[in-house]
Design a protein around this motif. Structure first.
Motif, PDB file in Angstrom:
ATOM      1  N   GLU A  23       0.797  -1.224   0.000  1.00  0.00           N
ATOM      2  CA  GLU A  23       0.000   0.000   0.000  1.00  0.00           C
ATOM      3  C   GLU A  23       0.831   1.277   0.000  1.00  0.00           C
ATOM      4  O   GLU A  23       0.302   2.363  -0.267  1.00  0.00           O
ATOM      5  CB  GLU A  23      -0.922  -0.005   1.226  1.00  0.00           C
ATOM      6  CG  GLU A  23      -1.939  -1.155   1.216  1.00  0.00           C
ATOM      7  CD  GLU A  23      -2.571  -1.401   2.568  1.00  0.00           C
ATOM      8  OE1 GLU A  23      -2.253  -0.643   3.516  1.00  0.00           O
ATOM      9  OE2 GLU A  23      -3.368  -2.351   2.682  1.00  0.00           O
ATOM     10  N   SER A  24       2.134   1.195   0.295  1.00  0.00           N
ATOM     11  CA  SER A  24       2.973   2.389   0.433  1.00  0.00           C
ATOM     12  C   SER A  24       3.831   2.632  -0.798  1.00  0.00           C
ATOM     13  O   SER A  24       4.162   1.701  -1.541  1.00  0.00           O
ATOM     14  CB  SER A  24       3.887   2.261   1.657  1.00  0.00           C
ATOM     15  OG  SER A  24       3.153   2.062   2.830  1.00  0.00           O
ATOM     16  N   SER A  25       4.198   3.886  -0.985  1.00  0.00           N
ATOM     17  CA  SER A  25       5.209   4.222  -1.990  1.00  0.00           C
ATOM     18  C   SER A  25       6.582   4.110  -1.342  1.00  0.00           C
ATOM     19  O   SER A  25       6.796   4.614  -0.224  1.00  0.00           O
ATOM     20  CB  SER A  25       4.997   5.650  -2.507  1.00  0.00           C
ATOM     21  OG  SER A  25       3.772   5.756  -3.195  1.00  0.00           O
ATOM     22  N   PHE A  26       7.518   3.453  -2.004  1.00  0.00           N
ATOM     23  CA  PHE A  26       8.850   3.297  -1.445  1.00  0.00           C
ATOM     24  C   PHE A  26       9.555   4.659  -1.396  1.00  0.00           C
ATOM     25  O   PHE A  26       9.384   5.486  -2.293  1.00  0.00           O
ATOM     26  CB  PHE A  26       9.682   2.327  -2.272  1.00  0.00           C
ATOM     27  CG  PHE A  26       9.167   0.902  -2.257  1.00  0.00           C
ATOM     28  CD1 PHE A  26       8.025   0.537  -1.564  1.00  0.00           C
ATOM     29  CD2 PHE A  26       9.853  -0.097  -2.950  1.00  0.00           C
ATOM     30  CE1 PHE A  26       7.556  -0.762  -1.551  1.00  0.00           C
ATOM     31  CE2 PHE A  26       9.400  -1.408  -2.952  1.00  0.00           C
ATOM     32  CZ  PHE A  26       8.252  -1.744  -2.253  1.00  0.00           C
ATOM     33  N   ALA A  27      10.346   4.862  -0.358  1.00  0.00           N
ATOM     34  CA  ALA A  27      11.107   6.111  -0.225  1.00  0.00           C
ATOM     35  C   ALA A  27      12.343   6.070  -1.122  1.00  0.00           C
ATOM     36  O   ALA A  27      12.846   4.999  -1.462  1.00  0.00           O
ATOM     37  CB  ALA A  27      11.509   6.313   1.226  1.00  0.00           C
ATOM     38  N   VAL A  28      12.840   7.253  -1.471  1.00  0.00           N
ATOM     39  CA  VAL A  28      14.078   7.396  -2.248  1.00  0.00           C
ATOM     40  C   VAL A  28      15.006   8.317  -1.467  1.00  0.00           C
ATOM     41  O   VAL A  28      14.624   9.431  -1.100  1.00  0.00           O
ATOM     42  CB  VAL A  28      13.812   7.966  -3.651  1.00  0.00           C
ATOM     43  CG1 VAL A  28      15.122   8.128  -4.412  1.00  0.00           C
ATOM     44  CG2 VAL A  28      12.843   7.084  -4.422  1.00  0.00           C
ATOM     45  N   LEU A  29      16.205   7.846  -1.213  1.00  0.00           N
ATOM     46  CA  LEU A  29      17.158   8.578  -0.383  1.00  0.00           C
ATOM     47  C   LEU A  29      18.515   8.602  -1.062  1.00  0.00           C
ATOM     48  O   LEU A  29      19.068   7.555  -1.392  1.00  0.00           O
ATOM     49  CB  LEU A  29      17.266   7.896   0.997  1.00  0.00           C
ATOM     50  CG  LEU A  29      18.281   8.458   1.999  1.00  0.00           C
ATOM     51  CD1 LEU A  29      17.879   9.868   2.434  1.00  0.00           C
ATOM     52  CD2 LEU A  29      18.400   7.535   3.204  1.00  0.00           C
ATOM     53  N   ASP A  30      19.043   9.794  -1.281  1.00  0.00           N
ATOM     54  CA  ASP A  30      20.374   9.909  -1.871  1.00  0.00           C
ATOM     55  C   ASP A  30      21.422   9.396  -0.886  1.00  0.00           C
ATOM     56  O   ASP A  30      21.309   9.613   0.326  1.00  0.00           O
ATOM     57  CB  ASP A  30      20.661  11.364  -2.244  1.00  0.00           C
ATOM     58  CG  ASP A  30      21.881  11.490  -3.141  1.00  0.00           C
ATOM     59  OD1 ASP A  30      23.017  11.497  -2.612  1.00  0.00           O
ATOM     60  OD2 ASP A  30      21.717  11.572  -4.367  1.00  0.00           O
ATOM     61  N   TYR A  31      22.427   8.706  -1.415  1.00  0.00           N
ATOM     62  CA  TYR A  31      23.476   8.148  -0.551  1.00  0.00           C
ATOM     63  C   TYR A  31      24.087   9.220   0.338  1.00  0.00           C
ATOM     64  O   TYR A  31      24.303   8.996   1.545  1.00  0.00           O
ATOM     65  CB  TYR A  31      24.555   7.486  -1.408  1.00  0.00           C
ATOM     66  CG  TYR A  31      25.809   7.107  -0.647  1.00  0.00           C
ATOM     67  CD1 TYR A  31      25.924   5.889   0.007  1.00  0.00           C
ATOM     68  CD2 TYR A  31      26.891   7.991  -0.555  1.00  0.00           C
ATOM     69  CE1 TYR A  31      27.065   5.544   0.716  1.00  0.00           C
ATOM     70  CE2 TYR A  31      28.044   7.662   0.152  1.00  0.00           C
ATOM     71  CZ  TYR A  31      28.120   6.440   0.792  1.00  0.00           C
ATOM     72  OH  TYR A  31      29.265   6.113   1.496  1.00  0.00           O
ATOM     73  N   THR A  32      24.390  10.380  -0.232  1.00  0.00           N
ATOM     74  CA  THR A  32      25.016  11.457   0.542  1.00  0.00           C
ATOM     75  C   THR A  32      24.116  11.887   1.694  1.00  0.00           C
ATOM     76  O   THR A  32      24.578  12.109   2.818  1.00  0.00           O
ATOM     77  CB  THR A  32      25.329  12.651  -0.367  1.00  0.00           C
ATOM     78  OG1 THR A  32      26.240  12.227  -1.390  1.00  0.00           O
ATOM     79  CG2 THR A  32      25.968  13.793   0.418  1.00  0.00           C
ATOM     80  N   ASP A  33      22.810  11.971   1.440  1.00  0.00           N
ATOM     81  CA  ASP A  33      21.874  12.321   2.507  1.00  0.00           C
ATOM     82  C   ASP A  33      21.784  11.197   3.538  1.00  0.00           C
ATOM     83  O   ASP A  33      21.599  11.456   4.739  1.00  0.00           O
ATOM     84  CB  ASP A  33      20.494  12.592   1.914  1.00  0.00           C
ATOM     85  CG  ASP A  33      20.484  13.820   1.011  1.00  0.00           C
ATOM     86  OD1 ASP A  33      21.316  14.709   1.224  1.00  0.00           O
ATOM     87  OD2 ASP A  33      19.639  13.871   0.095  1.00  0.00           O
ATOM     88  N   ALA A  34      21.911   9.961   3.089  1.00  0.00           N
ATOM     89  CA  ALA A  34      21.884   8.828   4.011  1.00  0.00           C
ATOM     90  C   ALA A  34      23.052   8.898   4.984  1.00  0.00           C
ATOM     91  O   ALA A  34      22.902   8.624   6.186  1.00  0.00           O
ATOM     92  CB  ALA A  34      21.905   7.513   3.233  1.00  0.00           C
TER      93      ALA A  34
END
Length: 457
Positions: free
Chosen positions: A297-308
């Motif tokens: 039911e959810s949209s997967f998150a997207v996270l930039d490596y640098t932000d991670a």
């Protein structure tokens, strides 16, 4: 032997009142002076069929009551005394295969560690029969997903001369005797079966790209092999790999397919394996079904490596492995991101090029590549993917920087020479995916005969 599946007897209401023959293994039995009850399973369903034996009219061989024995039972299907199911009033019970008293799978609950020592018998337990039914349904769903989306199923070679990952973790394939003596490596391999060094494939990706450059969208689904000395709960030397390749696609489209596929397969498991999922919810992972429903039911998150990296640095957690830009994310980092921060699957994108494979597209910043890992709560990484480098000069430079043998990759380089195009793909570790949807914590428990360091039982 003519018989009917136990699953059919339990599910088909039109069989009530009919005389049928079933075959199965005795899972439990109860005996009294007048009546005996046998619970049979034949593998076709998670639920068992109760066979009722009226001892006043039928003589029952005591061997038929022993756990593990295989029997054939003929009788009339009637409504179960409890619940909405069915049971069998036996008119005859025939012993097919006796089972001695030292049968290791008894009524008492045994540990997973103990069962790993008897992989040839452990599928007869509720736990492992459920795991492998779910594994089968998930595999079929993967094939359906790609077929419905016009991907072509490609069989790539298991024996290869090229190391897809360039990490040197290949098992060697040879016909040379153990004590073969030659003056040089070149002379040794010249006398070998293929006339050159060969190994078991770590991935079908390179060959998959060849097919995608002609057929557009393809996928492979088969075993891969890595001689990686990682004795962990997530690593195997032989594992199953799903690897689609998509022509005329950039990284966002690759991620879209990955998310869509994961949701499709999870949905299939929830719909087609309700009894098994109830069992895992009760005995393996509380909240498992809610977790999986949230994925659908959810949209997967997207996270930039640098932000991670910045997120992890600011975390009020003492990690075992230090966090700096350029490091590879460890399982503890991945679990923090998915379980503590996002509480759902996360695509981490744009990794430093030094920690990723040579074939990944170099970003304009000159430091990162268009790569992604899909991280999920409880497991960590289950998918690794990227847009592939389509520029022949950049690809060649990346290979030379790693000191790779270019002659072994001549065909791969030709793909960039003759009609190069943007394309990308990913690899799903199927065994890890099965861990995720069943809640099992050790990858050895979702594979029939796990191959690990120092273990080939």
């Amino acid at each position: 032997m003519k018989h009917i599946d136990i699953a059919t007897v339990l599910q088909d209401k039109t069989l009530l009142g009919s005389k049928v023959t079933v075959c199965g293994w005795v899972r439990t039995s109860r005996d009294s002076a007048a009546v005996a009850f046998l619970e049979l399973t034949d593998g076709t369903s998670f639920s068992r069929l109760q066979v009722v034996v009226d001892k006043s009219s039928l003589s029952l061989d005591p061997e038929c009551t022993k756990c593990g024995a295989s029997v054939a039972a003929t009788g009339v299907v009637v409504k179960a005394f409890k619940g909405d199911g069915a049971e069998l009033n036996a008119e005859s019970v025939t012993l097919l295969g006796r089972c001695p008293n030292d049968y290791p799978i008894q009524k008492k609950r045994t540990t997973l560690e103990f069962l790993r020592g008897i992989p040839h018998l452990r599928l007869r337990t509720n736990m492992f029969s459920a795991v492998f039914r779910v594994r089968s349904v998930a595999a079929q769903a993967i094939h359906r997903y790609f077929h419905e989306n016009r991907f072509y199923y490609i069989h790539t070679p298991l024996i290869t001369a090229s190391d897809c990952e360039g990490a040197g973790e290949m098992f060697r394939v040879t016909t040379q005797p153990w004590n073969a003596a030659y003056d040089s490596e070149e002379a040794y391999y010249k006398e070998d079966f293929f006339g050159q060094k060969a190994g078991l494939s770590v991935s079908g990706q390179l060959e998959g790209e060849v097919a995608a450059m002609a057929l557009g969208r393809i996928y492979t689904f088969g075993p891969s092999f890595r001689a990686e000395n990682s004795n962990t709960t997530r690593h195997l030397a032989e594992f199953w790999h799903v690897e689609p390749e998509i022509a005329f696609a950039e990284l966002p489209e690759v991620m879209e397919v990955a998310e869509d596929m994961i949701k499709y397969v999870v949905r299939a498991v929830l719909e087609e394996c309700p009894a098994e999922m109830d069992f895992f919810e009760r005995f393996v992972e509380n909240g498992l079904k809610a977790k999986l429903s949230n994925i659908v039911e959810s949209s997967f998150a997207v996270l930039d490596y640098t932000d991670a990296i910045e997120l992890l640095k600011k975390a009020d957690v003492k990690f075992q492995f230090p966090v700096e830009w350029g490091c590879d994310l460890q399982t503890e980092h991945e679990k923090y991101i998915t379980e503590q921060v996002y509480r759902k699957p996360v695509f981490v994108v744009n990794y430093p090029k030094e920690i990723k494979s040579f074939y990944m597209k170099q970003n304009a910043d000159g430091k990162t590549v268009a790569a992604t890992d899909l991280l999920v709560p409880g497991i960590g990484e289950i998918i690794g993917g990227s847009e592939r480098e389509a520029d022949p000069d950049k690809l060649l430079a990346a290979m030379q920087a790693r000191g790779m043998d270019l002659a072994s990759y001549e065909q791969y380089l030709d793909l960039r020479k003759f009609g190069t195009a943007p394309h990308g793909g990913f690899g799903l570790g199927f065994d890890r995916f099965v861990m995720y949807v069943t809640g099992m914590e050790n990858i050895r428990d979702v594979v029939l005969f796990p191959r690990t360091v120092k273990n080939i039982m």
